[in-house]
Design an enzyme around this catalytic site. Structure first.
Site, PDB file in Angstrom:
ATOM      1  N   TYR A 186      -5.487 -13.263  -5.709  1.00 51.40           N
ATOM      2  CA  TYR A 186      -6.626 -12.472  -5.251  1.00 51.40           C
ATOM      3  C   TYR A 186      -6.567 -11.069  -5.841  1.00 51.40           C
ATOM      4  O   TYR A 186      -5.557 -10.658  -6.407  1.00 51.40           O
ATOM      5  CB  TYR A 186      -6.675 -12.413  -3.719  1.00 51.40           C
ATOM      6  CG  TYR A 186      -5.633 -11.522  -3.084  1.00 51.40           C
ATOM      7  CD1 TYR A 186      -4.293 -11.877  -3.060  1.00 51.40           C
ATOM      8  CD2 TYR A 186      -5.990 -10.296  -2.512  1.00 51.40           C
ATOM      9  CE1 TYR A 186      -3.337 -11.059  -2.477  1.00 51.40           C
ATOM     10  CE2 TYR A 186      -5.040  -9.466  -1.923  1.00 51.40           C
ATOM     11  CZ  TYR A 186      -3.715  -9.859  -1.906  1.00 51.40           C
ATOM     12  OH  TYR A 186      -2.772  -9.042  -1.343  1.00 51.40           O
ATOM     13  N   LYS A 241      -0.034 -11.398  -7.699  1.00 54.09           N
ATOM     14  CA  LYS A 241      -0.814 -11.091  -6.485  1.00 54.09           C
ATOM     15  C   LYS A 241      -1.294 -12.393  -5.848  1.00 54.09           C
ATOM     16  O   LYS A 241      -2.463 -12.772  -5.922  1.00 54.09           O
ATOM     17  CB  LYS A 241      -1.978 -10.143  -6.812  1.00 54.09           C
ATOM     18  CG  LYS A 241      -2.480  -9.391  -5.581  1.00 54.09           C
ATOM     19  CD  LYS A 241      -3.307  -8.201  -5.963  1.00 54.09           C
ATOM     20  CE  LYS A 241      -4.119  -7.624  -4.804  1.00 54.09           C
ATOM     21  NZ  LYS A 241      -3.332  -7.000  -3.744  1.00 54.09           N
ATOM     22  N   GLU A 268       8.667  -1.877  -1.652  1.00 58.23           N
ATOM     23  CA  GLU A 268       7.308  -1.350  -1.488  1.00 58.23           C
ATOM     24  C   GLU A 268       6.954  -1.515  -0.023  1.00 58.23           C
ATOM     25  O   GLU A 268       7.838  -1.788   0.789  1.00 58.23           O
ATOM     26  CB  GLU A 268       6.330  -2.113  -2.400  1.00 58.23           C
ATOM     27  CG  GLU A 268       6.333  -3.610  -2.164  1.00 58.23           C
ATOM     28  CD  GLU A 268       5.481  -4.385  -3.166  1.00 58.23           C
ATOM     29  OE1 GLU A 268       4.483  -3.865  -3.656  1.00 58.23           O
ATOM     30  OE2 GLU A 268       5.844  -5.548  -3.415  1.00 58.23           O
ATOM     31  N   LEU A 320       4.761  -5.598  -6.328  1.00 59.53           N
ATOM     32  CA  LEU A 320       3.449  -5.730  -6.950  1.00 59.53           C
ATOM     33  C   LEU A 320       3.175  -4.417  -7.692  1.00 59.53           C
ATOM     34  O   LEU A 320       3.229  -3.340  -7.077  1.00 59.53           O
ATOM     35  CB  LEU A 320       2.363  -5.974  -5.894  1.00 59.53           C
ATOM     36  CG  LEU A 320       0.988  -6.151  -6.524  1.00 59.53           C
ATOM     37  CD1 LEU A 320       0.861  -7.536  -7.162  1.00 59.53           C
ATOM     38  CD2 LEU A 320      -0.123  -5.943  -5.514  1.00 59.53           C
TER      39      LEU A 320
HETATM   40  N1  PLP Z   1       2.025  -3.753  -2.863  1.00 56.72           N
HETATM   41  C1  PLP Z   1       1.496  -4.774  -2.166  1.00 56.72           C
HETATM   42  C2  PLP Z   1       2.415  -5.797  -1.571  1.00 56.72           C
HETATM   43  C3  PLP Z   1       0.113  -4.882  -1.996  1.00 56.72           C
HETATM   44  O1  PLP Z   1      -0.416  -5.904  -1.322  1.00 56.72           O
HETATM   45  C4  PLP Z   1      -0.718  -3.872  -2.544  1.00 56.72           C
HETATM   46  C5  PLP Z   1      -2.166  -3.942  -2.401  1.00 56.72           C
HETATM   47  O2  PLP Z   1      -2.710  -4.779  -1.749  1.00 56.72           O
HETATM   48  C6  PLP Z   1      -0.121  -2.829  -3.248  1.00 56.72           C
HETATM   49  C7  PLP Z   1       1.254  -2.803  -3.400  1.00 56.72           C
HETATM   50  C8  PLP Z   1      -0.942  -1.746  -3.866  1.00 56.72           C
HETATM   51  O3  PLP Z   1      -1.579  -2.231  -5.004  1.00 56.72           O
HETATM   52  P1  PLP Z   1      -2.983  -1.657  -5.482  1.00 56.72           P
HETATM   53  O4  PLP Z   1      -2.774  -0.207  -5.728  1.00 56.72           O
HETATM   54  O5  PLP Z   1      -3.280  -2.413  -6.717  1.00 56.72           O
HETATM   55  O6  PLP Z   1      -3.935  -1.914  -4.370  1.00 56.72           O
END
Ligand code: PLP
Length: 291
Positions: free
Chosen positions: A33, A147, A180, A205
């Site tokens: 997603y 993702k 994270e 991620l």
């Molecule tokens: N880490 C995780 C596990 C996430 O689910 C998300 C965003 O949904 C992020 C980091 C941040 O990523 P982004 O800046 O692309 O939204």
């Protein structure tokens, strides 16, 4: 006005939108997603989201359901039909529909679902106060760079945060390394005033917002290092903050029972949040949808 969703070739009222019970996304979380923020009608970092989507699909051997150009036209149409100017676009691609079997056929037709939701993002009030987070064990698989919609560990961690009336759950390995948060990336300002965030390895991620903040911070003259840091270092940091598509830049002022620095949002975090807002404001409707 009822919301319109796009489901496998059709625009349908969201409350009547359905997927097949043997869709592998439903049975195996076999799908990926993306969430893109729409700011004043412009998608933020759209090309980077599509690039990450393409990579997630490739890593899982799911063929893109159509060209990126065709996908973009559909997203724009969903946005138009729902008259969304500010909010999020959610898109999910599953491997497809097949009789239940763990192994997959490479000839399945991927499913595509797109929804949009109005929203204004995290309020300035919350950001100016800063948020509390809880710490939680990172119990996810070894490919967190994909993702995937398989988010059980993330939702359990986020629930832990919700139960503690906290904004987020910061995840750490058994060795105490911060990876994270459940739905955002984590940053600290170290003792020597360097901005530190975990490198974009398979352990996290690679956030699109993280990448933009790295660029904005470097361009603004901040010292930045991508290296792992521990829960202990985070607790002792000058500042802690989160970044994400729906989080923007969010100062953290409390971790579990521990107050960060003097308990007020840090100047680096607030400055970067400002810079990120300017960055979103600079979106050009002519080019924002280019991939
Ligand atoms: N880490 C995780 C596990 C996430 O689910 C998300 C965003 O949904 C992020 C980091 C941040 O990523 P982004 O800046 O692309 O939204």
């Amino acid at each position: 006005m009822s919301h319109i969703a796009y489901v496998n070739g059709r625009y349908v009222p969201q409350q009547h939108a359905q997927v097949h019970i043997e869709d592998r996304g439903y049975q195996f979380a076999d799908g990926v997603y993306e969430v893109v923020y729409l700011w004043k009608g412009c998608p933020v970092d759209y090309a980077a989201h599509i690039q990450r989507l393409g990579r997630s699909l490739e890593e899982l051997e799911i063929p893109p359901p159509m060209s990126w150009g065709a996908l973009t036209s559909i997203i724009k149409e969903v946005v138009r039909r729902n008259r969304i100017v500010q909010g999020i676009v959610y898109l999910q691609i599953n491997r497809g529909v097949a009789a239940r079997n763990h192994a997959y056929s490479r000839t399945l037709r991927p499913s595509l679902i797109i929804t949009v939701k109005h929203g204004t993002g995290p309020s300035e009030k919350v950001a100016n106060r800063g948020v509390k987070v809880v710490s939680a064990a990172d119990i996810r698989w070894a490919r967190r760079d994909i993702k995937s919609v398989a988010l059980l560990p993330n939702i359990l961690a986020k629930q832990k945060a919700a139960d503690a009336k906290a904004f987020e759950a910061v995840l750490h390995t058994p060795e105490g390394i911060v990876t994270e948060a459940s739905a955002s990336n984590v940053w600290i300002v170290a003792k020597d005033k360097t901005l530190v965030t975990h490198p974009a390895t398979k352990d996290i991620l690679g956030g699109v917002t993280r990448a933009t903040i790295l660029k904005l911070a470097r361009a603004s003259g901040y010292k930045v290092t991508e290296r792992p840091f521990s829960v202990k270092e985070m607790r002792a940091a000058k500042e802690v903050f989160l970044t994400g598509t729906t989080t923007f830049v969010m100062p953290v002022v409390q971790i579990d029972q521990h107050t960060v620095a003097n308990g007020a949002p840090g100047e680096f975090a607030l400055d970067l949040r400002n810079r990120y807002t300017h960055y979103m404001n600079s979106g050009n409707p002519e080019t924002a949808w280019n991939v």
